[in-house]
Design an enzyme around this catalytic site. Structure first.
Site, mmCIF file in Angstrom:
data_model
loop_
_atom_site.group_PDB
_atom_site.id
_atom_site.type_symbol
_atom_site.label_atom_id
_atom_site.label_comp_id
_atom_site.label_asym_id
_atom_site.label_seq_id
_atom_site.Cartn_x
_atom_site.Cartn_y
_atom_site.Cartn_z
ATOM 1 N N GLN A 238 -32.494 14.761 18.366
ATOM 2 C CA GLN A 238 -31.472 16.063 18.721
ATOM 3 C C GLN A 238 -30.334 15.802 19.637
ATOM 4 O O GLN A 238 -29.589 16.050 20.020
ATOM 5 C CB GLN A 238 -32.171 17.142 19.080
ATOM 6 C CG GLN A 238 -33.055 17.818 17.706
ATOM 7 C CD GLN A 238 -33.640 19.214 18.136
ATOM 8 O OE1 GLN A 238 -34.795 19.588 17.810
ATOM 9 N NE2 GLN A 238 -32.698 20.236 18.784
ATOM 10 N N ARG A 385 -35.911 27.390 18.985
ATOM 11 C CA ARG A 385 -34.699 28.171 18.789
ATOM 12 C C ARG A 385 -34.485 29.324 19.915
ATOM 13 O O ARG A 385 -34.483 30.422 19.684
ATOM 14 C CB ARG A 385 -34.974 28.646 17.345
ATOM 15 C CG ARG A 385 -33.862 29.324 16.706
ATOM 16 C CD ARG A 385 -33.962 29.480 15.286
ATOM 17 N NE ARG A 385 -32.607 29.763 14.531
ATOM 18 C CZ ARG A 385 -32.230 29.508 13.420
ATOM 19 N NH1 ARG A 385 -32.999 29.153 12.706
ATOM 20 N NH2 ARG A 385 -31.098 29.921 12.921
ATOM 21 N N CYS A 386 -34.496 28.702 21.065
ATOM 22 C CA CYS A 386 -33.904 29.559 22.285
ATOM 23 C C CYS A 386 -33.451 28.605 23.242
ATOM 24 O O CYS A 386 -33.728 27.329 23.087
ATOM 25 C CB CYS A 386 -35.243 30.320 22.663
ATOM 26 S SG CYS A 386 -36.308 29.482 24.009
ATOM 27 N N GLU A 761 -29.493 30.742 18.100
ATOM 28 C CA GLU A 761 -30.762 31.031 18.990
ATOM 29 C C GLU A 761 -31.046 32.654 18.972
ATOM 30 O O GLU A 761 -31.996 32.802 19.113
ATOM 31 C CB GLU A 761 -30.959 30.636 20.211
ATOM 32 C CG GLU A 761 -30.468 28.958 20.571
ATOM 33 C CD GLU A 761 -31.184 28.073 20.084
ATOM 34 O OE1 GLU A 761 -32.243 28.232 19.223
ATOM 35 O OE2 GLU A 761 -30.947 26.725 19.945
#
Length: 807
Positions: A238, A385-386, A761
């Site tokens: 990533q 996902r935050c 997110e």
């Protein structure tokens, strides 16, 4: 003779497909046809395959390792252990949190499935079989899996490699299993607010250990070219540039001799930010053997050994007046980091951005303190996902608001409205130091309540409870209200770095003579649709249709340096870099257009896809005309071509927010929870592509559903993982996933070049407390204050049983 009319402004805007257009994703054509290029698709001449011998114990001493039987197996080329890596000083690697992590277990294993040996063979199946032949003698040791016992006087010593090191990357360590203490705010003031308050509430709220579980597991291919001394890594990265820098620091190979490539990535969700032993072992094996090495983990390895998320135990205290005005917040967190601190948090924030825990509320005084500890669990702590622990903070404050509402006998939505930061207070500095850029919270929640007919739902709930008491139904209705403010766009170099690397991002643009363009960015998409949306940003900025703009990411040999994609930072940071680079292009284009039209630059104005003379729009030059002229008409003192690069260091984070309302029906006899409806209103500032935003919200809400209603990675008392396969770890299918109703308001960020804030997110951050609040709300009239997630059927049924609602 037919004379074609010039295109109208509307037609020109439609052709651009710029900001605000629901442009179809250009990436999907290859994915839907099976033409994606993933790590698993990479095949190189002479390539070998690696696999790991992993520990069956949560905590044990390694007495001996015998490789003979494995090495004797046909097709096995090598078996690496820590003893092989020590001469290269590669048996430990730095983590993104400033800790060190064993690449291969050195003398002890500290969690079940830890990497002990790396087998290299001619194919993956031989490697897997050979792993079974490596004989490891273990001496089992007491396991520590309860974070609350980590700093007991008689707790097992886990990290023998740092047992005498009482100063960590983030300050003093209070115990041999202690990692850091970090705090901020006014503890004395918060305690005084609690002591003086009319009403106080306190609750210990656990956000359980979960896992991002991307569709594609982690993997890489390493290839060392001994002729030119260049190491190439293809992998599920990533942050490819950060991986290149870390690889250089670990291997001492000069960074210009390392190329890192992220091909198509099948989901990341934070799981693919860090560096894993598989990457290091593949690189070492390629250097030793001189041939490419591929390592791809299986699903059980991914769930058992790669970075987890959450595992935060949060004790919250709220102080308020009797009419519901919040006067103070105190929060302490016990953070379970597993065997190594491998969190991917900015250096100055070992607990991430948890100090956004004041949420959307105008709380005058607050304090938060966090203690990180080691346990015999897999390491990590990624932003699933935050944005850096924001979802934990949002869950804590949103549960606390509901708990306070129950104690005050006040509607949860009313209590939120009473304490929201007001529109006129922005930019707003929170009690814990963050400067919120913009917001209109009251409008958002009012719109949400009106859209779902909130008053009618509450009236229906009253009727439902009466019917339940009469024995006419065995279902209870719950209404979950959640409002969140997220902090994304890490970030400003002044306060955000990882391992000393500032968290800026970049974009490089090159316009071709015929008017098409290529843009290269330091980010990497894992499904967010960058190739679509960044082209739309550029289309609006430079007046070239999005279909004529190609986007490239993920190759460190061609892309400018950037810190990658995670924590909703792509649009707030790389999107801003893209816009700023586009504006540099347009500034030069204006000079060229002025020369061609024989006017002063100030006499020109920008209009969709061209520069035109003010007051005389017929005199104009389109961007395609300007692009061609830039390559073949020399303008005195101006270099040919149209190229620009921008490295964007944002002045502040961005603060998207949203109002979510969930309605559930719970069968008390089975614990089955039906999601009747879910309404999600998001404000992400300027909306680049409404269709992609909707897709992002759907995906994030589905993950929020999974976390709130079923996901958990748990361990037994001796360190055995109990959620290490998809038989045990909950992933909702289309059957369990409800219909989502999406909505929006638009409050642009005042400091972002296009006003965008980020959205990827947000639905996870806001969705989890909305589901949880709905479940608790169903039982609130029976005196329920709080139960821990996940709210699966068993736990919900046990709650109903404890409340005396079952037969």
């Amino acid at each position: 003779m037919n004379v074609q009319s010039p295109p109208t402004d509307k037609q020109r805007i439609e052709k651009l497909q710029g900001l605000g257009s629901s442009r179809k994703r250009v990436e999907d054509a290859r994915f839907t046809q099976g033409k994606g290029n993933y790590v698993g698709d990479i095949k190189l001449p002479g390539m070998l395959f690696g696999d790991f011998v992993r520990s069956p114990y949560g905590h044990a001493r390694i007495k001996s390792i015998n490789k003979d039987a494995a090495l004797a197996m046909p097709g096995v080329v090598a078996v690496l252990t820590a003893e092989d890596l020590k001469p290269l000083n590669l048996h430990y690697m730095p983590t993104l949190a400033g800790d060190v992590q064993a690449v291969l277990a050195d003398e002890k294993v500290l969690f079940q499935a830890q990497e002990v040996a790396f087998v290299v063979a001619k194919d993956r199946y031989i490697a897997a079989d050979a792993c079974e032949l490596v004989e490891v003698e273990y001496e089992e040791l007491p396991a520590l899996v309860d974070a609350f016992k980590a700093m007991d006087a008689d707790a097992p010593l886990l990290r023998e490699d740092i047992k005498d090191k009482m100063e960590g990357a983030h300050g003093a360590r209070a115990h041999y299993n202690h990692i850091f203490h970090w705090d901020c705010g006014d503890e004395e003031g918060a305690n005084k607010a609690l002591a003086d308050a009319d009403v106080t509430v306190e609750e210990m709220i656990t956000y359980q250990r979960v896992h991002p579980c991307p569709l594609e597991t982690c993997g890489c291919v390493a290839s060392m070219d001994k002729i030119n001394g260049k190491l190439t890594l293809w992998g599920t990265f990533q942050a490819p540039h950060a991986v290149r820098t870390v690889a250089s620091l670990i291997t001492n190979i000069p960074e210009h001799k390392i190329r890192v490539v992220s091909p198509d990535i099948g989901g990341g969700f934070g799981n693919k930010v860090g560096v894993y032993p598989g990457y290091i072992c593949s690189a070492v094996a390629s250097i030793v053997t001189g041939v490419p090495i591929k390592w791809v983990e299986d699903r059980m390895e991914n769930l058992s050994a790669t970075a987890f998320a959450r595992d935060y135990h949060m004790t919250g205290k709220l102080a308020a007046t009797k009419d519901g005005v919040i006067t103070g917040l105190h929060c302490h967190v016990l953070a379970d980091h597993g065997a190594f601190d491998a969190c991917a948090d900015p250096t100055k924030f070992p607990a991430g951005f948890f100090n956004i825990c004041t949420g959307s509320y105008d709380i005058p005084v607050a304090y938060c303190g966090v203690d990180g500890v080691y346990t015999n669990k897999a390491p990590g702590g990624v932003a699933y996902r935050c944005s850096f622990r924001v979802t934990e903070a949002a869950y804590m404050i949103e549960r606390m608001i509901d708990i306070l509402a129950r104690k005050l006998d006040m509607d949860p939505a009313e209590l939120r409205m009473k304490n929201f930061i007001k529109k006129e207070q922005f930019p707003y500095t929170s009690a814990l130091g963050w400067e919120y850029d913009s917001g209109d919270y009251h409008t958002a929640l009012e719109k949400g309540m009106e859209s779902v007919a909130y008053k009618a739902l509450r009236a229906e709930q009253v009727d439902n409870r009466a019917a339940f008491e009469r024995g006419e139904t065995r279902k209870l209705m719950g209404i979950g209200v959640a409002f969140f403010t997220e902090i994304v766009g890490a970030g400003p170099v002044k306060n955000c770095d990882i391992l000393g690397l500032g968290m800026f991002d970049s974009c490089e643009i090159r316009i071709h003579p015929t008017g098409s363009a290529i843009a290269r960015l330091g980010t990497i998409s894992q499904g967010q649709g960058h190739a679509t949306t960044f082209a739309q940003i550029l289309a609006t900025e430079i007046g070239i249709p999005a279909e004529d703009i190609t986007l490239e990411e993920g190759d460190t040999d061609t892309a400018p340096y950037g810190l990658g994609t995670y924590g909703s930072r792509s649009t707030p940071v790389a999107g801003a870099a893209t816009a700023m680079a586009g504006r540099k292009i347009r500034a030069k284009a204006q000079m060229i257009a002025a020369y061609l039209l024989e006017v002063h630059e100030g006499d020109l104005e920008w209009d969709i896809d061209r520069f035109q003379v003010k007051g005389n729009p017929e005199a104009h030059k389109t961007m395609k005309e300007i692009a061609f002229a830039s390559y073949n008409q020399a303008i005195p003192g101006l270099e040919p071509g149209l190229e620009a690069v921008s490295y964007y260091d944002p002045p502040n984070m961005t603060y998207p927010f949203g109002a979510y309302i969930c309605v559930v029906d719970i069968d008390v006899d089975t614990g089955v929870t039906d999601i009747r409806s879910f309404y999600a209103l998001d404000d992400c500032g300027t909306r680049i592509n409404p269709m992609i935003i909707e897709g992002q919200v759907h995906g994030g809400l589905t993950e929020a559903l999974a976390i709130a209603m079923g996901q958990e990675i748990s361990y037994d008392e001796i360190g055995n993982i109990k959620g290490g396969s998809l038989m045990d770890f909950y992933l909702p299918t289309a059957v369990e996933t409800p219909m989502w109703t999406t909505d929006f308001t638009t409050t642009p960020s005042p400091h972002h070049p296009i006003g965008a804030k980020g959205v990827g997110e947000s639905p996870n951050v806001g969705g989890v407390p909305a589901f949880s609040n709905a479940v608790h709300d169903a039982f609130a009239h029976k005196g329920l204050t709080h139960t821990q997630m996940p709210h699966d059927h068993w736990r919900v049924w046990k709650t109903a049983q404890k409340l005396g609602l079952t037969d």
